[in-house]
Design a protein around this motif. Structure first.
Motif, PDB file in Angstrom:
ATOM      1  N   LEU A 178       0.755  -1.213   0.258  1.00 50.69           N
ATOM      2  CA  LEU A 178       0.062   0.400  -0.082  1.00 50.69           C
ATOM      3  C   LEU A 178       0.730   1.190  -0.258  1.00 50.69           C
ATOM      4  O   LEU A 178       0.492   1.994  -0.651  1.00 50.69           O
ATOM      5  CB  LEU A 178      -0.730  -0.213   1.522  1.00 50.69           C
ATOM      6  CG  LEU A 178      -2.376  -1.026   1.059  1.00 50.69           C
ATOM      7  CD1 LEU A 178      -2.938  -1.130   2.064  1.00 50.69           C
ATOM      8  CD2 LEU A 178      -2.930   0.032   0.224  1.00 50.69           C
ATOM      9  N   SER A 179       1.634   1.286   0.863  1.00 54.30           N
ATOM     10  CA  SER A 179       2.761   2.526   0.889  1.00 54.30           C
ATOM     11  C   SER A 179       3.079   2.798  -0.991  1.00 54.30           C
ATOM     12  O   SER A 179       3.570   3.886  -0.800  1.00 54.30           O
ATOM     13  CB  SER A 179       3.470   2.512   2.162  1.00 54.30           C
ATOM     14  OG  SER A 179       4.946   3.482   2.669  1.00 54.30           O
ATOM     15  N   GLY A 180       4.126   1.136  -0.995  1.00 56.65           N
ATOM     16  CA  GLY A 180       4.495   1.598  -2.625  1.00 56.65           C
ATOM     17  C   GLY A 180       3.795   2.433  -3.627  1.00 56.65           C
ATOM     18  O   GLY A 180       4.099   3.383  -4.173  1.00 56.65           O
ATOM     19  N   GLN A 181       2.278   1.642  -2.990  1.00 57.79           N
ATOM     20  CA  GLN A 181       1.696   2.488  -4.345  1.00 57.79           C
ATOM     21  C   GLN A 181       0.901   3.938  -4.249  1.00 57.79           C
ATOM     22  O   GLN A 181       0.578   4.559  -5.004  1.00 57.79           O
ATOM     23  CB  GLN A 181       0.525   1.166  -4.721  1.00 57.79           C
ATOM     24  CG  GLN A 181       0.214  -0.085  -4.554  1.00 57.79           C
ATOM     25  CD  GLN A 181      -0.741  -0.859  -4.616  1.00 57.79           C
ATOM     26  OE1 GLN A 181      -1.909  -0.742  -3.255  1.00 57.79           O
ATOM     27  NE2 GLN A 181      -0.491  -2.030  -5.786  1.00 57.79           N
ATOM     28  N   ILE A 182       0.839   4.069  -3.062  1.00 54.39           N
ATOM     29  CA  ILE A 182       0.785   5.244  -3.029  1.00 54.39           C
ATOM     30  C   ILE A 182       1.421   6.112  -3.413  1.00 54.39           C
ATOM     31  O   ILE A 182       1.226   7.649  -3.764  1.00 54.39           O
ATOM     32  CB  ILE A 182       0.173   5.087  -1.395  1.00 54.39           C
ATOM     33  CG1 ILE A 182      -0.773   4.431  -0.972  1.00 54.39           C
ATOM     34  CG2 ILE A 182      -0.558   6.948  -0.958  1.00 54.39           C
ATOM     35  CD1 ILE A 182      -1.667   5.063   0.513  1.00 54.39           C
ATOM     36  N   GLU A 183       2.415   6.027  -2.663  1.00 54.71           N
ATOM     37  CA  GLU A 183       4.270   6.829  -3.081  1.00 54.71           C
ATOM     38  C   GLU A 183       3.875   7.303  -4.403  1.00 54.71           C
ATOM     39  O   GLU A 183       4.813   8.200  -5.242  1.00 54.71           O
ATOM     40  CB  GLU A 183       5.145   6.094  -2.845  1.00 54.71           C
ATOM     41  CG  GLU A 183       5.521   6.456  -0.840  1.00 54.71           C
ATOM     42  CD  GLU A 183       6.632   6.005  -0.253  1.00 54.71           C
ATOM     43  OE1 GLU A 183       6.972   5.489  -1.714  1.00 54.71           O
ATOM     44  OE2 GLU A 183       6.435   5.933   1.054  1.00 54.71           O
ATOM     45  N   GLY A 184       4.034   5.481  -5.093  1.00 50.37           N
ATOM     46  CA  GLY A 184       4.463   5.578  -6.501  1.00 50.37           C
ATOM     47  C   GLY A 184       2.469   6.637  -7.657  1.00 50.37           C
ATOM     48  O   GLY A 184       3.325   7.860  -8.171  1.00 50.37           O
ATOM     49  N   MET A 185       2.098   6.869  -7.077  1.00 52.22           N
ATOM     50  CA  MET A 185       0.966   8.159  -7.543  1.00 52.22           C
ATOM     51  C   MET A 185       1.273   8.799  -7.053  1.00 52.22           C
ATOM     52  O   MET A 185       0.917  10.443  -7.800  1.00 52.22           O
ATOM     53  CB  MET A 185      -0.349   7.171  -6.582  1.00 52.22           C
ATOM     54  CG  MET A 185      -1.031   6.209  -7.186  1.00 52.22           C
ATOM     55  SD  MET A 185      -2.999   5.853  -7.710  1.00 52.22           S
ATOM     56  CE  MET A 185      -2.828   5.843  -5.406  1.00 52.22           C
TER      57      MET A 185
END
Length: 392
Positions: A178-185
């Motif tokens: 989740l953290s990686g996806q949110i940071e990527g967005m």
């Protein structure tokens, strides 16, 4: 007795060992008798000294000093004697009795003080101190119980620490994703489209399922399930649960067979038992390849008490003998070289299922012929009319 040791010293040591092996009750009785004898002897000696006879028998009366002391007590009530003989003798006797009582009490209570100190250490979180077991049978049983308590508390503490570590490990993966996806967005690396939001929703759902499973696991290990029991047809419940899962079996090419039999009514929580069956049938499906077969059957028995069993048998990959007990431990996943454990599982399904079965007064067991020979999971529940007691 060692060479060169006086006979009196050897006899004293032998007597001390003999006394230490006596039960605590007998030792207390002997100590009281010894205190009484010493007190009476001290009173007799004090009476002799005060009276000036040196402990000799009175020629006129033919009585001992102690007998004359008792006579003096009687005469005192009639005002015929003063206190020159009475009070010194009583004072010496009481002092001797008090001193000997203190000595005996400290000797007898020493193991109890050690037990008390051990319980204080246990209360402070020190579970490693093991008490030496005394020779007295009564005290030995108490000390052994304290040592067993310390070992049990140490095991609970180790399992608690391991549980915290396991929970952190289970939650780390979806949180990291989740953290990686949110940071990527946020950085513009990932596109904010429906597919990305669907992935975020899946990870959040996984975290929610894990939280629900942990809550259920806690209730299972504490035996605190709130069971909503009612008379239930176990055969019909098993059939309905199997039909709910049949589309998944059809998609996997696995045959799901429910062995027919007459109705069997038991007092249980149908929702919780269905939860067990969903877990067992889902595990059986994941253990099978296309073309394999899973069979679900219900049978009854009478020994040692009337019961009903639900067996889920699969022809899948099987389980090693040393894993048959381990699979019920929380967060345990049996790995196979050609079939990794499912990524979406929490590893506590069987732990929860066994907890539900035991909350009903039954159990959940596993059997397997070994790798490649399938496995059978059996839920045994008591057949009774009043339902599980003490749950709610």
């Amino acid at each position: 007795m060692t060479p060169g040791e006086p006979a009196s010293a050897g006899a004293t040591r032998w007597a001390a060992r003999l006394v230490r092996r006596l039960p605590l009750t007998v030792r207390l009785v002997l100590s009281h008798l010894a205190v009484l004898v010493v007190a009476l002897t001290a009173m007799n000696v004090a009476a002799s000294v005060v009276d000036g006879t040196g402990g000799q028998t009175s020629p006129a009366a033919g009585r001992t000093d102690f007998e004359r002391l008792l006579a003096a007590l009687a005469a005192r009530r009639e005002g015929e004697v003063d206190l020159e003989l009475l009070w010194p003798a009583l004072a010496v006797g009481m002092a001797a009795a008090l001193l000997l009582s203190l000595v005996f009490s400290r000797f007898l209570l020493r193991p109890l003080r050690q037990v008390r100190a051990a319980t204080h250490r246990l209360a402070g979180g020190d579970y490693d101190g093991v008490l030496d077991v005394p020779r007295e049978p009564g005290l030995a049983a108490l000390v052994e119980d304290v040592n067993r308590l310390a070992a049990a508390l140490a095991d609970v503490e180790r399992r608690r620490a391991r549980l915290v570590s396991e929970i952190a490990h289970e939650m780390r993966t979806p949180i990291t994703i989740l953290s990686g996806q949110i940071e990527g967005m946020a950085d513009g690396i990932f596109t904010r489209d429906d597919a990305m939001f669907a992935s975020l929703t899946d990870d959040l759902a996984r975290l929610r399922r894990l939280a629900d499973d942990l809550s259920t696991l806690s209730r299972a290990e504490e035996g605190a399930f709130a069971l909503q029991v009612a008379p239930t047809d176990v055969v019909a419940l098993t059939g309905r649960t199997a039909e709910r899962l049949r589309p998944q079996f059809d998609d996997g090419g696995v045959t799901l067979a429910v062995v027919p039999r007459p109705p069997v009514t038991a007092v249980l929580d149908p929702g919780r038992i269905a939860q067990i069956l969903v877990n067992l049938m889902g595990n059986a499906l994941r253990a099978c390849d296309a073309g394999d077969r899973v069979s679900v059957s219900v049978r009854t028995g009478q020994a040692p008490a009337p019961y009903v069993e639900i067996a889920v048998e699969d022809g899948g990959i099987g389980i090693d003998e040393h894993d048959l007990t381990r699979i019920f431990n929380r967060f345990e996943r049996v790995e196979h070289p050609d079939r990794p454990a499912p990524a979406g599982g929490s590893g506590i399904g069987l732990t929860i299922a066994r907890g539900i079965a035991r909350a009903h007064g039954g159990d959940l067991t596993a059997a397997s012929g070994g790798p490649g020979h399938g496995a059978t999971f059996t839920v045994r529940l008591p057949l009774r009319q009043d339902g599980p007691a003490g749950r709610g």
